[in-house]
Design a protein around this motif. Structure first.
Motif, short mmCIF file in Angstrom:
data_model
loop_
_atom_site.label_atom_id
_atom_site.label_comp_id
_atom_site.label_asym_id
_atom_site.label_seq_id
_atom_site.Cartn_x
_atom_site.Cartn_y
_atom_site.Cartn_z
N SER A 257 0.84 -1.21 0.00
CA SER A 257 0.00 0.00 0.00
C SER A 257 0.87 1.25 0.00
O SER A 257 1.70 1.44 0.88
N ARG A 258 0.64 2.10 -0.97
CA ARG A 258 1.37 3.37 -1.02
C ARG A 258 0.97 4.25 0.16
O ARG A 258 1.80 4.97 0.71
N SER A 259 -0.31 4.21 0.53
CA SER A 259 -0.78 5.02 1.66
C SER A 259 -0.05 4.62 2.93
O SER A 259 0.40 5.46 3.72
N TYR A 260 0.05 3.32 3.14
CA TYR A 260 0.69 2.79 4.35
C TYR A 260 2.16 3.22 4.39
O TYR A 260 2.66 3.72 5.41
N ALA A 261 2.86 3.04 3.27
CA ALA A 261 4.29 3.39 3.21
C ALA A 261 4.48 4.88 3.43
O ALA A 261 5.50 5.32 3.94
N GLU A 262 3.47 5.65 3.04
CA GLU A 262 3.57 7.11 3.15
C GLU A 262 3.52 7.57 4.61
O GLU A 262 4.22 8.50 4.98
N VAL A 263 2.69 6.93 5.42
CA VAL A 263 2.48 7.47 6.77
C VAL A 263 3.24 6.74 7.87
O VAL A 263 3.32 7.25 8.98
N TYR A 264 3.75 5.55 7.58
CA TYR A 264 4.51 4.85 8.62
C TYR A 264 6.01 5.05 8.40
O TYR A 264 6.48 4.98 7.27
N ALA A 265 6.73 5.28 9.49
CA ALA A 265 8.19 5.38 9.41
C ALA A 265 8.75 3.96 9.27
O ALA A 265 8.10 2.99 9.66
N PRO A 266 9.95 3.83 8.72
CA PRO A 266 10.56 2.51 8.70
C PRO A 266 10.66 1.95 10.11
O PRO A 266 10.94 2.71 11.06
N PRO A 267 10.40 0.67 10.30
CA PRO A 267 10.41 0.09 11.64
C PRO A 267 11.81 0.12 12.27
O PRO A 267 12.81 0.06 11.56
N ASN A 268 11.83 0.23 13.59
CA ASN A 268 13.12 0.24 14.28
C ASN A 268 13.46 -1.13 14.87
O ASN A 268 14.37 -1.28 15.64
N LYS A 269 12.68 -2.13 14.49
CA LYS A 269 12.93 -3.48 14.99
C LYS A 269 12.55 -4.47 13.90
O LYS A 269 11.55 -4.27 13.20
N THR A 270 13.33 -5.51 13.75
CA THR A 270 13.04 -6.56 12.77
C THR A 270 12.03 -7.55 13.35
O THR A 270 12.08 -7.85 14.55
N ALA A 271 11.10 -8.03 12.52
CA ALA A 271 10.11 -9.01 12.97
C ALA A 271 10.82 -10.19 13.65
O ALA A 271 11.87 -10.63 13.19
N VAL A 272 10.23 -10.68 14.72
CA VAL A 272 10.84 -11.77 15.50
C VAL A 272 11.19 -12.96 14.60
O VAL A 272 12.29 -13.53 14.69
N SER A 273 10.26 -13.32 13.72
CA SER A 273 10.46 -14.48 12.85
C SER A 273 11.63 -14.26 11.88
O SER A 273 12.37 -15.19 11.57
N VAL A 274 11.79 -13.03 11.41
CA VAL A 274 12.88 -12.72 10.48
C VAL A 274 14.21 -12.67 11.23
O VAL A 274 15.23 -13.18 10.75
N GLN A 275 14.17 -12.10 12.43
CA GLN A 275 15.38 -12.04 13.24
C GLN A 275 15.92 -13.45 13.49
O GLN A 275 17.13 -13.68 13.50
N LYS A 276 15.00 -14.39 13.66
CA LYS A 276 15.39 -15.78 13.89
C LYS A 276 16.22 -16.30 12.70
O LYS A 276 17.23 -16.96 12.88
N LEU A 277 15.79 -15.95 11.49
CA LEU A 277 16.54 -16.37 10.30
C LEU A 277 17.88 -15.65 10.21
O LEU A 277 18.89 -16.25 9.85
N LEU A 278 17.88 -14.35 10.55
CA LEU A 278 19.14 -13.59 10.50
C LEU A 278 20.13 -14.17 11.51
O LEU A 278 21.32 -14.29 11.23
N ASP A 279 19.61 -14.55 12.68
CA ASP A 279 20.49 -15.13 13.70
C ASP A 279 21.08 -16.46 13.23
O ASP A 279 22.16 -16.85 13.67
N LEU A 280 20.36 -17.15 12.35
CA LEU A 280 20.88 -18.41 11.80
C LEU A 280 21.89 -18.15 10.67
O LEU A 280 22.47 -19.08 10.13
N GLY A 281 22.05 -16.87 10.28
CA GLY A 281 23.07 -16.53 9.27
C GLY A 281 22.52 -16.06 7.94
O GLY A 281 23.28 -15.66 7.07
N ALA A 282 21.19 -16.10 7.78
CA ALA A 282 20.60 -15.72 6.48
C ALA A 282 20.73 -14.22 6.24
O ALA A 282 20.92 -13.44 7.18
N VAL A 283 20.65 -13.82 4.98
CA VAL A 283 20.77 -12.40 4.63
C VAL A 283 19.60 -12.02 3.70
O VAL A 283 19.25 -12.77 2.80
N ILE A 284 19.00 -10.86 3.99
CA ILE A 284 17.83 -10.42 3.22
C ILE A 284 18.30 -9.59 2.02
O ILE A 284 19.01 -8.60 2.20
N VAL A 285 17.87 -9.97 0.81
CA VAL A 285 18.30 -9.22 -0.38
C VAL A 285 17.27 -8.19 -0.82
O VAL A 285 17.59 -7.31 -1.62
#
Ligand SMILES: *[C@@H]1O[C@H](CO)[C@@H](O)[C@H](O)[C@H]1NC(C)=O
Ligand SMILES: *[C@@H]1O[C@H](CO)[C@@H](O)[C@H](O)[C@H]1NC(C)=O
Ligand SMILES: *[C@@H]1O[C@H](CO)[C@@H](O)[C@H](O)[C@H]1NC(C)=O
Ligand SMILES: *[C@@H]1O[C@H](CO)[C@@H](O)[C@H](O)[C@H]1NC(C)=O
Ligand SMILES: *[C@@H]1O[C@H](CO)[C@@H](O)[C@H](O)[C@H]1NC(C)=O
Ligand SMILES: *[C@@H]1O[C@H](CO)[C@@H](O)[C@H](O)[C@H]1NC(C)=O
Ligand SMILES: *[C@@H]1O[C@H](CO)[C@@H](O)[C@H](O)[C@H]1NC(C)=O
Length: 672
Positions: A257-285
């Motif tokens: 949603s363009r509206s959503y992206a317009e009014v929300y600031a970028p998050p200051n925390k990574t989703a718990v589920s994604v952090q779990k993958l990053l902790d395992l060594g994965a990298v988001i492209v």
């Protein structure tokens, strides 16, 4: 060998006293100012703004500024010979699709060696022959045999934390700056919203707002696999495409949603589920496209963003709805390994079947979904796509690993002996697809001693359940829809409208795509007790389903494995609505005929909280209305088991891969 061509303005000269690297006008407009792109050989690369090394060193100041490709080579040999270096570079080239020998010519070379190592004359000659301009050995390497050669030499302080692989190097009055470098791939399938790069030393990512000027396809930055060579974590370097409903610290979440992206600031925390993958060594492209807030939508109902291109067949087929960007990416790009989606009522399982990839919807409740835009909390799950069954089962085993109160790996001592074949959903509409389906079931029978048991779900349902709200498919679907409408409205729609009004007074309601707009409109009149009733009805079906159809079992985890098709039964369903009315084609959402099954097949696991795994089994041909020739469309078999039996289904998948039945699928026009 190619020459290094910077695609943007030259680095501005800066005074050495300014230790924060000061690079000039760059390709990128937002967070990544200071980043730049360049070509080397026939490939395009990117270096983000953030440096891994930056500062002034005693012998590192030069009068004029140079920007060069840099290679870090690491060896544990005490005597560094030409052979050692040749072997190392050959190994790097074979392991990686980012670093090439082009990084050596006219470049800088960092040699990471053990204390007391010696560079011999052959290695020196090899370095000179590659055209190296700067040699940066580890402090302590004996380079006395390296004659005067026109190569600039200065030693790398021990504090530099560099991994092997490709980088960019700049040196000038401001000192040295070394940045990681990424291969840029053009997102021709328009699967991504934008690319991302990890910020060295931080948990945050940077957004890469780079597009190919014609068609506005995103450039996606892909990290070198060499960066994770010494990283012992189980998913080190696994490249992930991330659906744009998962928060990633530092980059915009858009939810389609363009509206959503317009009014929300970028998050200051990574989703718990994604952090779990990053902790395992994965990298988001990068972040991949989603239908708005993951609501169901056909390709022609994507208005805020352009619907991704499914690479299979004629390239004009649907990849279903909300996780379509991730599905297109996994089917189209060999430079990503897995793609994250989410499955509420089919959005991993359907796209996986349509693009012919592996896909899983795990047991409901097993993953913490904090930091993910919710759709229907009673059915939402985190799932993913992969092409390689070995990687698929490995990632699932690590990511879904029992870590919540909801198990995904209940024990079993043998596989279930019963294949539950719900006749309501068969035969598949393309007989060739049914043949593939049957031959897969025959393999389960011969290899695992399973036996196909037919059930008529509609009949069993009507004979066991008296609640007309369940047996009537119209009322059941209405109730199921409310699970999404109510949650999405209150947790996404209402806060969005409030933020929009505050940000743009007088602008009215935020513009939305048709489906969420209509859903929010209906939801406005739903009461908490309407929602509670929908939850109660869902749980009633779940209890029925798990006590009569897919019973848990101590020995086999699940008494049986239900098999389903999540695709189109082997018929093309196009991204263009009108074509789906032609003979031989089909709409994706099929209206259930009177006397047909009580509900669409994708509702079963969603309603009962079951895990479901999709396995691509082959492909069938169709006559394309677009290319006007025969094309191939993938066929998959979905396996459903009782909740907590994810581990059993994955073990079966692993065994099928060992047998050569579950194969690695290809990227591009055909999966096989
Ligand atoms: C680019 O160059 C590499 C060798 O350096 C070659 O293998 C590859 O096929 C080339 N790609 C294109 C698109 O020309
Ligand atoms: C380099 O590789 C060749 C062939 O694999 C091997 O015979 C040789 O011993 C290696 N040399 C060094 C110094 O590692
Ligand atoms: C992170 O964002 C949340 C929500 O916008 C806010 O409440 C919180 O204060 C922020 N935390 C930090 C450390 O900035
Ligand atoms: C289940 O347990 C087995 C054995 O410990 C392990 O290999 C597998 O990865 C686990 N699977 C899941 C989905 O957690
Ligand atoms: C199912 O419910 C719908 C909506 O309430 C109703 O119109 C329809 O008559 C019902 N069908 C049957 C077979 O009862
Ligand atoms: C719902 O849609 C109708 C028709 O467009 C409109 O009149 C009404 O204001 C909408 N209500 C809400 C709560 O969105
Ligand atoms: C399943 O049962 C329903 C209701 O009894 C019936 O209408 C339908 O034809 C049956 N389906 C099949 C494939 O036998």
């Amino acid at each position: 060998m190619g020459s290094f061509t910077r695609l943007t303005a030259a680095i501005a000269a800066a005074v050495c006293a300014t230790t924060t690297a000061a690079a000039a006008i760059e390709v990128s407009t937002t967070a990544a100012s200071g980043a730049f792109a360049y070509t080397l050989g026939n490939a395009t690369y990117y270096s983000p703004a953030a440096a891994v090394v930056s500062g002034c060193f005693a012998d590192s100041k030069r009068g004029s500024t140079e920007l060069l490709p840099l290679t870090v080579l690491e060896t544990d040999q005490m005597t560094v010979t030409a052979d050692v270096l040749v072997n190392l570079t050959r190994t790097y080239a074979s392991l990686d699709d980012v670093w090439t020998p082009n990084f050596l010519s006219d470049g800088a070379l960092v040699l990471l060696t053990p204390p007391g190592a010696v560079l011999d004359a052959s290695a020196g000659a090899w370095i000179i022959a590659t055209g190296t301009r700067y040699l940066l050995p580890t402090t302590g390497l004996d380079i006395s045999s390296f004659g005067s050669s026109g190569v600039n030499v200065f030693f790398v302080p021990g504090s530099w934390d560099l991994k092997p692989g490709p980088y960019t190097f700049s040196i000038g009055p401001a000192g040295v700056t070394i940045r990681q470098t990424y291969a840029l791939h053009r997102d021709r399938l328009e699967a991504f919203v934008f690319g991302t790069t990890p910020v060295p030393g931080l948990s945050a990512y940077a957004q890469v707002d780079l597009v190919v000027s014609s068609y506005q396809d995103a450039w996606i930055p892909v990290p070198s696999r060499l960066y994770s060579l010494g990283d012992g974590r189980p998913l080190a370097g696994v490249r992930v495409a991330l659906k744009d409903i998962y928060d990633l610290e530092g980059v915009q979440t858009g939810g389609g949603s363009r509206s959503y992206a317009e009014v929300y600031a970028p998050p200051n925390k990574t989703a718990v589920s994604v952090q779990k993958l990053l902790d395992l060594g994965a990298v988001i492209v990068g972040k991949t496209k989603t239908s708005q807030f993951a609501h169901g939508a056909d390709p022609w109902q994507f208005l805020d963003i352009h619907y991704p291109w499914n690479p299979r067949g004629d390239g004009y087929l649907t990849a279903a709805s909300s996780s379509s960007g991730s599905a297109a990416a996994i089917a189209g790009y060999d430079w990503i390994d897995i793609a994250l989606g989410s499955d509420t009522r089919g959005s991993v399982r359907k796209p996986a079947a349509l693009v012919g990839s592996y896909g899983i919807r795990p047991t409901w409740g097993s993953m913490d979904l904090t930091g993910v835009i919710p759709l229907a909390t009673e059915m939402d799950t985190a799932g993913f796509f992969a092409r390689d069954p070995a990687l698929f089962t490995k990632v699932a085993g690590l990511w879904f690993h029992d870590s919540s109160s909801v198990p995904v790996n209940k024990t079993f001592t043998r596989f279930p002996s019963k294949i539950i074949y719900p006749v309501d959903y068969f035969p598949l509409r393309n007989p060739a697809a049914q043949t593939l389906f049957d031959s897969f079931l025959a393999t389960l029978e011969t290899e695992f001693g399973m036996l196909r048991t037919q059930i008529n779900l509609t009949t069993t349902l009507r004979s066991t359940v008296s609640d007309p709200a369940i047996t009537n498919s119209t009322t059941f679907q209405l109730s199921s829809n409310r699970l999404a409408e109510y949650v999405s409205y209150h947790q996404v729609g209402v806060p969005l409208a409030e933020k929009w009004t505050a940000a743009f007074p007088g602008a009215g309601y935020p513009p939305l795509d048709p489906n969420p707009r209509a859903a929010f409109n209906r939801s406005a009149s739903l009461t908490p007790s309407d929602y509670d009733a929908a939850v109660a009805l869902k749980n009633k079906f779940k209890d029925y389903f798990l006590s009569t159809v897919l019973r848990p079992n101590a020995e086999t985890c699940s008494e049986g494995i239900m098999v389903l098709d999540m695709g189109t039964g082997g018929l093309p369903s196009y991204r263009e609505q009108a074509l789906n009315a032609l003979p031989g084609a089909t709409a994706l959402s099929v209206t259930i005929p009177a006397g047909g099954p009580n509900m669409p097949s994708n509702y079963l696991a969603s309603t009962a909280g079951c895990p479901e795994v999709g396995i691509p089994v082959g492909q069938v041909s169709y006559r394309s209305e677009i290319s006007l020739q025969e094309e191939m469309i993938p066929v998959s078999v979905d396996l459903v088991a009782a909740p907590g039996c994810d581990g059993m289904l994955l073990e079966l998948t692993r065994r099928l891969a060992e047998l050569g039945v579950a194969k690695t699928v290809r990227t591009g026009r055909t999966a096989f």
